[in-house]
Write an enzyme that holds these catalytic residues in place. Structure first.
Site, PDB file in Angstrom:
ATOM      1  N   ASP A  59       0.672  -1.261   0.067  1.00  0.00           N
ATOM      2  CA  ASP A  59       0.261   0.077   0.019  1.00  0.00           C
ATOM      3  C   ASP A  59       0.912   1.324   0.060  1.00  0.00           C
ATOM      4  O   ASP A  59       2.104   1.359   0.571  1.00  0.00           O
ATOM      5  CB  ASP A  59      -0.824   0.075   1.229  1.00  0.00           C
ATOM      6  CG  ASP A  59      -2.297  -1.060   1.132  1.00  0.00           C
ATOM      7  OD1 ASP A  59      -1.975  -1.758   0.156  1.00  0.00           O
ATOM      8  OD2 ASP A  59      -2.910  -0.953   2.281  1.00  0.00           O
ATOM      9  N   ASP A  60       0.262   2.224  -0.440  1.00  0.00           N
ATOM     10  CA  ASP A  60       0.768   3.895  -0.350  1.00  0.00           C
ATOM     11  C   ASP A  60       1.945   4.341  -1.360  1.00  0.00           C
ATOM     12  O   ASP A  60       2.181   5.465  -1.449  1.00  0.00           O
ATOM     13  CB  ASP A  60       1.168   4.130   0.946  1.00  0.00           C
ATOM     14  CG  ASP A  60       0.129   3.755   2.175  1.00  0.00           C
ATOM     15  OD1 ASP A  60      -0.987   3.378   1.655  1.00  0.00           O
ATOM     16  OD2 ASP A  60       0.359   3.900   3.248  1.00  0.00           O
ATOM     17  N   HIS A 110      -5.951   3.248  -4.587  1.00  0.00           N
ATOM     18  CA  HIS A 110      -6.054   3.366  -3.106  1.00  0.00           C
ATOM     19  C   HIS A 110      -6.368   4.901  -2.686  1.00  0.00           C
ATOM     20  O   HIS A 110      -5.669   5.348  -1.626  1.00  0.00           O
ATOM     21  CB  HIS A 110      -4.717   3.029  -2.629  1.00  0.00           C
ATOM     22  CG  HIS A 110      -4.527   2.727  -1.076  1.00  0.00           C
ATOM     23  ND1 HIS A 110      -5.258   2.118  -0.562  1.00  0.00           N
ATOM     24  CD2 HIS A 110      -3.378   3.187  -0.125  1.00  0.00           C
ATOM     25  CE1 HIS A 110      -4.986   1.765   0.884  1.00  0.00           C
ATOM     26  NE2 HIS A 110      -3.808   2.519   0.991  1.00  0.00           N
ATOM     27  N   HIS A 146      -5.069   9.245  -0.026  1.00  0.00           N
ATOM     28  CA  HIS A 146      -5.044   8.314   1.183  1.00  0.00           C
ATOM     29  C   HIS A 146      -6.133   8.794   2.099  1.00  0.00           C
ATOM     30  O   HIS A 146      -6.119   9.030   3.211  1.00  0.00           O
ATOM     31  CB  HIS A 146      -3.819   8.419   1.862  1.00  0.00           C
ATOM     32  CG  HIS A 146      -3.533   7.246   2.696  1.00  0.00           C
ATOM     33  ND1 HIS A 146      -3.729   7.158   4.047  1.00  0.00           N
ATOM     34  CD2 HIS A 146      -2.964   6.022   2.409  1.00  0.00           C
ATOM     35  CE1 HIS A 146      -3.384   6.166   4.562  1.00  0.00           C
ATOM     36  NE2 HIS A 146      -3.147   5.304   3.355  1.00  0.00           N
ATOM     37  N   HIS A 186       3.714  -2.247   3.255  1.00  0.00           N
ATOM     38  CA  HIS A 186       3.742  -0.758   2.868  1.00  0.00           C
ATOM     39  C   HIS A 186       4.958  -0.387   2.191  1.00  0.00           C
ATOM     40  O   HIS A 186       6.021  -0.540   2.822  1.00  0.00           O
ATOM     41  CB  HIS A 186       3.220   0.122   3.797  1.00  0.00           C
ATOM     42  CG  HIS A 186       2.105  -0.119   4.378  1.00  0.00           C
ATOM     43  ND1 HIS A 186       1.484  -1.095   5.218  1.00  0.00           N
ATOM     44  CD2 HIS A 186       1.022   0.618   4.455  1.00  0.00           C
ATOM     45  CE1 HIS A 186       0.472  -1.027   5.956  1.00  0.00           C
ATOM     46  NE2 HIS A 186      -0.291   0.006   4.925  1.00  0.00           N
TER      47      HIS A 186
END
Length: 205
Positions: free
Chosen positions: A35-36, A86, A90, A175
């Site tokens: 993620d991210d 995503h 965020h 992540h």
């Protein structure tokens, strides 16, 4: 910091039964997700680590990071990894209206290839948001959190969080972010070695 659950519990899955928490599997296959990103150098390093083990991953990307790092995004695609949405910034779905949330998801989608995968940041999404997004996306949650975002633990603990709970069909969250980097660089190589040693395939969603 520990205010999260490593293993997604039955009661949370029951609240959101239409979201994907794991992939039913009879054989040894797991799904590593990140993620991210994309994050310069860190995402590139993850791509290299996965390649060493003939592993594919699924990367849930923030739209702003895609816009800022198009070459890293292209490397992900060229390496054959799956891409997911995503949100663009965020967003925590609990703190935003459904209208604003969906607009932010669309802003991210406009920067991505034609993905049908979405993961809500923080895992926080209202039922109204999920209902709207389910029309176009498979909403991917997780079976196991590595906890690599938690600055109060170390990389060894993140590794143990994963291997203690792993099972065929597990969706595992790491992540590829600056915050997670000190723990990711320890936990990911060890996890990849463990999975390969135990005969697991690592596939993309």
């Amino acid at each position: 910091m520990r205010n999260y659950l490593i293993k997604s519990p039955w009661w949370l899955r029951a609240i959101y039964p239409n979201l994907t928490w794991e992939i039913p599997a009879m054989d040894k296959v797991v799904y590593l997700t990140f993620d991210d990103g994309p994050t310069p150098e860190i995402t590139n390093w993850v791509i290299e680590q996965l390649a060493k083990h003939q592993a594919l991953g699924t990367f849930f990307l923030i739209g702003k990071n895609v816009a800022d790092n198009p070459s890293v995004y292209q490397q992900l695609k060229d390496a054959g990894h799956s891409i997911g949405n995503h949100t663009s910034n965020h967003l925590n779905g609990w703190k935003h209206t459904t209208k604003d949330y969906l607009e932010n998801v669309k802003a991210c989608q406009d920067l991505l290839a034609d993905t049908k995968l979405f993961r809500p940041p923080y895992g926080r999404i209202k039922k109204s948001q999920a209902k709207a997004l389910k029309q176009d996306y498979n909403i991917i949650m997780w079976d196991i959190l590595s906890g690599d975002f938690d600055t109060s633990i170390d990389g060894e603990r993140c590794y143990q969080n994963v291997v203690k709970h792993i099972q065929p069909g597990s969706i595992i969250v790491f992540h590829d972010s600056v915050k997670a980097w000190p723990r990711l660089q320890i936990a990911l190589p060890k996890t990849l070695e463990y999975l390969k040693e135990k005969g697991f395939r690592m596939e993309a969603l």
